[in-house]
Design a protein around this motif. Structure first.
Motif, PDB file in Angstrom:
ATOM      1  N   LYS A 109      41.972 -23.878  57.805  1.00  0.00           N
ATOM      2  CA  LYS A 109      42.674 -22.733  58.392  1.00  0.00           C
ATOM      3  C   LYS A 109      41.842 -21.487  58.117  1.00  0.00           C
ATOM      4  CE  LYS A 109      47.303 -24.672  58.035  1.00  0.00           C
ATOM      5  NZ  LYS A 109      48.621 -24.538  57.413  1.00  0.00           N
ATOM      6  N   ASP A 110      41.770 -20.617  59.115  1.00  0.00           N
ATOM      7  CA  ASP A 110      40.951 -19.409  59.033  1.00  0.00           C
ATOM      8  C   ASP A 110      41.812 -18.231  59.497  1.00  0.00           C
ATOM      9  OD1 ASP A 110      39.192 -17.303  59.528  1.00  0.00           O
ATOM     10  OD2 ASP A 110      37.617 -18.598  60.310  1.00  0.00           O
ATOM     11  N   ASN A 111      42.060 -17.278  58.589  1.00  0.00           N
ATOM     12  CA  ASN A 111      42.942 -16.167  58.934  1.00  0.00           C
ATOM     13  C   ASN A 111      42.334 -15.205  59.958  1.00  0.00           C
ATOM     14  OD1 ASN A 111      41.129 -14.706  57.388  1.00  0.00           O
ATOM     15  ND2 ASN A 111      42.623 -14.033  55.876  1.00  0.00           N
ATOM     16  N   SER A 112      41.054 -15.323  60.237  1.00  0.00           N
ATOM     17  CA  SER A 112      40.458 -14.487  61.280  1.00  0.00           C
ATOM     18  C   SER A 112      40.510 -15.182  62.642  1.00  0.00           C
ATOM     19  CB  SER A 112      39.008 -14.136  60.914  1.00  0.00           C
ATOM     20  OG  SER A 112      38.193 -15.289  60.922  1.00  0.00           O
ATOM     21  N   ARG A 113      41.095 -16.369  62.678  1.00  0.00           N
ATOM     22  CA  ARG A 113      41.221 -17.118  63.929  1.00  0.00           C
ATOM     23  C   ARG A 113      42.672 -17.570  64.163  1.00  0.00           C
ATOM     24  NH1 ARG A 113      36.028 -17.836  62.190  1.00  0.00           N
ATOM     25  NH2 ARG A 113      34.429 -17.883  63.806  1.00  0.00           N
ATOM     26  N   GLY A 114      43.607 -16.729  63.760  1.00  0.00           N
ATOM     27  CA  GLY A 114      45.004 -16.977  64.078  1.00  0.00           C
ATOM     28  C   GLY A 114      45.848 -17.606  62.993  1.00  0.00           C
ATOM     29  N   ALA A 115      45.261 -18.146  61.956  1.00  0.00           N
ATOM     30  CA  ALA A 115      46.057 -18.739  60.866  1.00  0.00           C
ATOM     31  C   ALA A 115      46.623 -17.631  59.981  1.00  0.00           C
ATOM     32  CB  ALA A 115      45.196 -19.682  60.033  1.00  0.00           C
ATOM     33  N   LEU A 116      47.716 -17.917  59.307  1.00  0.00           N
ATOM     34  CA  LEU A 116      48.320 -16.936  58.419  1.00  0.00           C
ATOM     35  C   LEU A 116      47.501 -16.706  57.157  1.00  0.00           C
ATOM     36  CD1 LEU A 116      52.080 -17.979  58.712  1.00  0.00           C
ATOM     37  CD2 LEU A 116      50.911 -16.060  59.820  1.00  0.00           C
ATOM     38  N   LYS A 117      46.736 -17.722  56.751  1.00  0.00           N
ATOM     39  CA  LYS A 117      45.902 -17.595  55.554  1.00  0.00           C
ATOM     40  C   LYS A 117      44.716 -18.541  55.673  1.00  0.00           C
ATOM     41  CE  LYS A 117      48.515 -20.977  52.864  1.00  0.00           C
ATOM     42  NZ  LYS A 117      49.167 -21.241  51.599  1.00  0.00           N
ATOM     43  N   ASP A 118      43.733 -18.326  54.820  1.00  0.00           N
ATOM     44  CA  ASP A 118      42.607 -19.252  54.719  1.00  0.00           C
ATOM     45  C   ASP A 118      43.063 -20.433  53.867  1.00  0.00           C
ATOM     46  OD1 ASP A 118      40.850 -17.569  56.101  1.00  0.00           O
ATOM     47  OD2 ASP A 118      40.256 -16.531  54.280  1.00  0.00           O
ATOM     48  N   GLU A 119      42.826 -21.637  54.354  1.00  0.00           N
ATOM     49  CA  GLU A 119      43.227 -22.813  53.590  1.00  0.00           C
ATOM     50  C   GLU A 119      42.330 -23.990  53.941  1.00  0.00           C
ATOM     51  OE1 GLU A 119      47.486 -24.156  52.465  1.00  0.00           O
ATOM     52  OE2 GLU A 119      46.960 -25.256  54.301  1.00  0.00           O
ATOM     53  N   LEU A 120      41.889 -24.682  52.915  1.00  0.00           N
ATOM     54  CA  LEU A 120      41.106 -25.901  53.083  1.00  0.00           C
ATOM     55  C   LEU A 120      41.946 -27.074  52.608  1.00  0.00           C
ATOM     56  CD1 LEU A 120      38.480 -27.409  53.719  1.00  0.00           C
ATOM     57  CD2 LEU A 120      37.712 -26.875  51.395  1.00  0.00           C
ATOM     58  N   HIS A 121      42.014 -28.112  53.430  1.00  0.00           N
ATOM     59  CA  HIS A 121      42.741 -29.333  53.093  1.00  0.00           C
ATOM     60  C   HIS A 121      41.726 -30.469  53.106  1.00  0.00           C
ATOM     61  CE1 HIS A 121      46.151 -32.336  54.342  1.00  0.00           C
ATOM     62  NE2 HIS A 121      45.725 -32.547  53.113  1.00  0.00           N
ATOM     63  N   PHE A 122      41.526 -31.101  51.957  1.00  0.00           N
ATOM     64  CA  PHE A 122      40.568 -32.204  51.886  1.00  0.00           C
ATOM     65  C   PHE A 122      41.087 -33.309  50.990  1.00  0.00           C
ATOM     66  CE2 PHE A 122      39.123 -29.377  48.424  1.00  0.00           C
ATOM     67  CZ  PHE A 122      38.916 -30.248  47.377  1.00  0.00           C
ATOM     68  N   LYS A 123      40.534 -34.498  51.194  1.00  0.00           N
ATOM     69  CA  LYS A 123      40.787 -35.576  50.244  1.00  0.00           C
ATOM     70  C   LYS A 123      39.448 -35.930  49.617  1.00  0.00           C
ATOM     71  CE  LYS A 123      40.753 -39.621  53.317  1.00  0.00           C
ATOM     72  NZ  LYS A 123      41.519 -40.795  53.739  1.00  0.00           N
ATOM     73  N   TYR A 124      39.511 -36.469  48.415  1.00  0.00           N
ATOM     74  CA  TYR A 124      38.275 -36.756  47.694  1.00  0.00           C
ATOM     75  C   TYR A 124      38.413 -38.029  46.871  1.00  0.00           C
ATOM     76  CZ  TYR A 124      40.470 -35.137  43.378  1.00  0.00           C
ATOM     77  OH  TYR A 124      41.299 -35.007  42.287  1.00  0.00           O
ATOM     78  N   LEU A 125      37.253 -38.551  46.531  1.00  0.00           N
ATOM     79  CA  LEU A 125      37.169 -39.712  45.657  1.00  0.00           C
ATOM     80  C   LEU A 125      35.936 -39.555  44.787  1.00  0.00           C
ATOM     81  CD1 LEU A 125      38.133 -42.565  44.795  1.00  0.00           C
ATOM     82  CD2 LEU A 125      36.757 -43.483  46.669  1.00  0.00           C
ATOM     83  N   ILE A 126      36.112 -39.716  43.496  1.00  0.00           N
ATOM     84  CA  ILE A 126      35.004 -39.679  42.539  1.00  0.00           C
ATOM     85  C   ILE A 126      34.770 -41.111  42.086  1.00  0.00           C
ATOM     86  CG2 ILE A 126      34.218 -38.840  40.285  1.00  0.00           C
ATOM     87  CD1 ILE A 126      36.226 -36.480  40.678  1.00  0.00           C
ATOM     88  N   ASN A 127      33.524 -41.544  42.107  1.00  0.00           N
ATOM     89  CA  ASN A 127      33.218 -42.897  41.657  1.00  0.00           C
ATOM     90  C   ASN A 127      33.187 -42.894  40.129  1.00  0.00           C
ATOM     91  OD1 ASN A 127      32.107 -45.436  41.087  1.00  0.00           O
ATOM     92  ND2 ASN A 127      31.109 -45.477  43.081  1.00  0.00           N
ATOM     93  N   PRO A 128      34.174 -43.514  39.472  1.00  0.00           N
ATOM     94  CA  PRO A 128      34.264 -43.440  38.021  1.00  0.00           C
ATOM     95  C   PRO A 128      33.238 -44.288  37.278  1.00  0.00           C
ATOM     96  CG  PRO A 128      35.977 -44.851  38.848  1.00  0.00           C
ATOM     97  CD  PRO A 128      35.263 -44.274  40.056  1.00  0.00           C
ATOM     98  N   ASP A 129      32.568 -45.170  37.982  1.00  0.00           N
ATOM     99  CA  ASP A 129      31.607 -46.059  37.339  1.00  0.00           C
ATOM    100  C   ASP A 129      30.181 -45.533  37.400  1.00  0.00           C
ATOM    101  OD1 ASP A 129      33.701 -47.867  36.873  1.00  0.00           O
ATOM    102  OD2 ASP A 129      33.457 -48.729  38.874  1.00  0.00           O
ATOM    103  N   GLY A 130      30.004 -44.323  37.947  1.00  0.00           N
ATOM    104  CA  GLY A 130      28.659 -43.778  38.081  1.00  0.00           C
ATOM    105  C   GLY A 130      27.838 -44.472  39.152  1.00  0.00           C
ATOM    106  N   LYS A 131      28.501 -45.213  40.013  1.00  0.00           N
ATOM    107  CA  LYS A 131      27.803 -45.956  41.073  1.00  0.00           C
ATOM    108  C   LYS A 131      27.819 -45.151  42.360  1.00  0.00           C
ATOM    109  CE  LYS A 131      28.310 -50.270  38.854  1.00  0.00           C
ATOM    110  NZ  LYS A 131      29.026 -51.429  38.630  1.00  0.00           N
ATOM    111  N   THR A 132      27.125 -45.651  43.364  1.00  0.00           N
ATOM    112  CA  THR A 132      26.966 -44.921  44.613  1.00  0.00           C
ATOM    113  C   THR A 132      27.772 -45.519  45.763  1.00  0.00           C
ATOM    114  OG1 THR A 132      25.006 -46.214  45.207  1.00  0.00           O
ATOM    115  CG2 THR A 132      24.650 -44.176  43.963  1.00  0.00           C
ATOM    116  N   ASP A 133      28.420 -46.661  45.558  1.00  0.00           N
ATOM    117  CA  ASP A 133      29.148 -47.350  46.618  1.00  0.00           C
ATOM    118  C   ASP A 133      30.635 -46.957  46.580  1.00  0.00           C
ATOM    119  OD1 ASP A 133      30.214 -49.077  48.489  1.00  0.00           O
ATOM    120  OD2 ASP A 133      29.313 -50.883  47.646  1.00  0.00           O
ATOM    121  N   PHE A 134      31.140 -46.418  47.704  1.00  0.00           N
ATOM    122  CA  PHE A 134      32.533 -46.009  47.796  1.00  0.00           C
ATOM    123  C   PHE A 134      33.352 -46.956  48.678  1.00  0.00           C
ATOM    124  CE2 PHE A 134      30.487 -42.313  46.192  1.00  0.00           C
ATOM    125  CZ  PHE A 134      31.453 -41.659  45.429  1.00  0.00           C
ATOM    126  N   SER A 135      32.772 -48.093  49.077  1.00  0.00           N
ATOM    127  CA  SER A 135      33.500 -49.006  49.972  1.00  0.00           C
ATOM    128  C   SER A 135      34.522 -49.839  49.214  1.00  0.00           C
ATOM    129  CB  SER A 135      32.527 -49.939  50.674  1.00  0.00           C
ATOM    130  OG  SER A 135      31.783 -50.704  49.764  1.00  0.00           O
TER     131      SER A 135
END
Length: 183
Positions: A157-183
């Motif tokens: 959301k960008d308040n300079s493009r019609g939204a009431l406020k700036d807001e980022l909505h994301f999901k995330y995953l951290i690999n707890p094993d220090g590995k590179t495969d997220f599948s």
């Protein structure tokens, strides 16, 4: 507050606490007692992170106003910490930076739209200080401990493009094993 500002606040508060303690010991009046209380407050505030801008879990879904807190949102903890830094681009993309000390690199997973399709996070190009991530795009982060996190942008959301406020909505995953495969 930046890390430098927190450090300065912490150091000056320690010095003030020592000074007010000596003054209070020598003159038992309310002025040094008030100063001591205020300086202790500075120490406490410099040691705490605004929980509104931090999630310690290794996976989650976040919504936050990226125009506040210098665009910083922290995910994970300890060696799995990723201090993300964002700034406005539009309501279709957002800028991501590797400026925080804990981040050693950021990359875009072009043509990948599901976190589970990241088979080797180390294969991406981590050579730039900033990246522009499109809505529904995926960013790959590497921290200074060699761990990887993947972030999928869900909505901007960008308040300079019609939204009431700036807001980022994301999901995330951290690999707890220090590995590179997220599948």
């Amino acid at each position: 507050m930046t890390k430098f500002q927190k450090s300065v606040t912490f150091i000056t508060s320690i010095i003030a606490t020592i000074g007010f303690s000596i003054w209070l010991y020598n003159e038992r009046t309310y002025e040094p007692a008030i100063g001591l209380i205020i300086s202790l407050g500075g120490i406490i505030s410099s040691l705490t992170v605004n929980k509104k801008y931090k999630n310690r879990r290794i996976k989650g879904e976040i919504k936050f106003d990226y125009s506040n807190n210098n665009g910083i949102y922290i995910i994970g903890e300890n060696e799995l910490t990723f201090e993300t830094k964002w700034s406005k681009a539009s309501d279709q993309s957002i800028h991501l930076y590797n400026d925080p000390n804990v981040i050693s690199g950021i990359a875009i997973a072009n043509s990948v739209y599901d976190i589970e399709n990241i088979k080797d996070a180390s294969q991406y190009d981590f050579s730039s200080r900033s990246r522009t991530v499109e809505k529904h795009g995926i960013a790959v982060l590497k921290n200074k401990y060699g761990n990887y996190a993947v972030i999928k942008i869900l909505e901007i959301k960008d308040n300079s493009r019609g939204a009431l406020k700036d807001e980022l909505h994301f999901k995330y995953l951290i690999n707890p094993d220090g590995k590179t495969d997220f599948s």
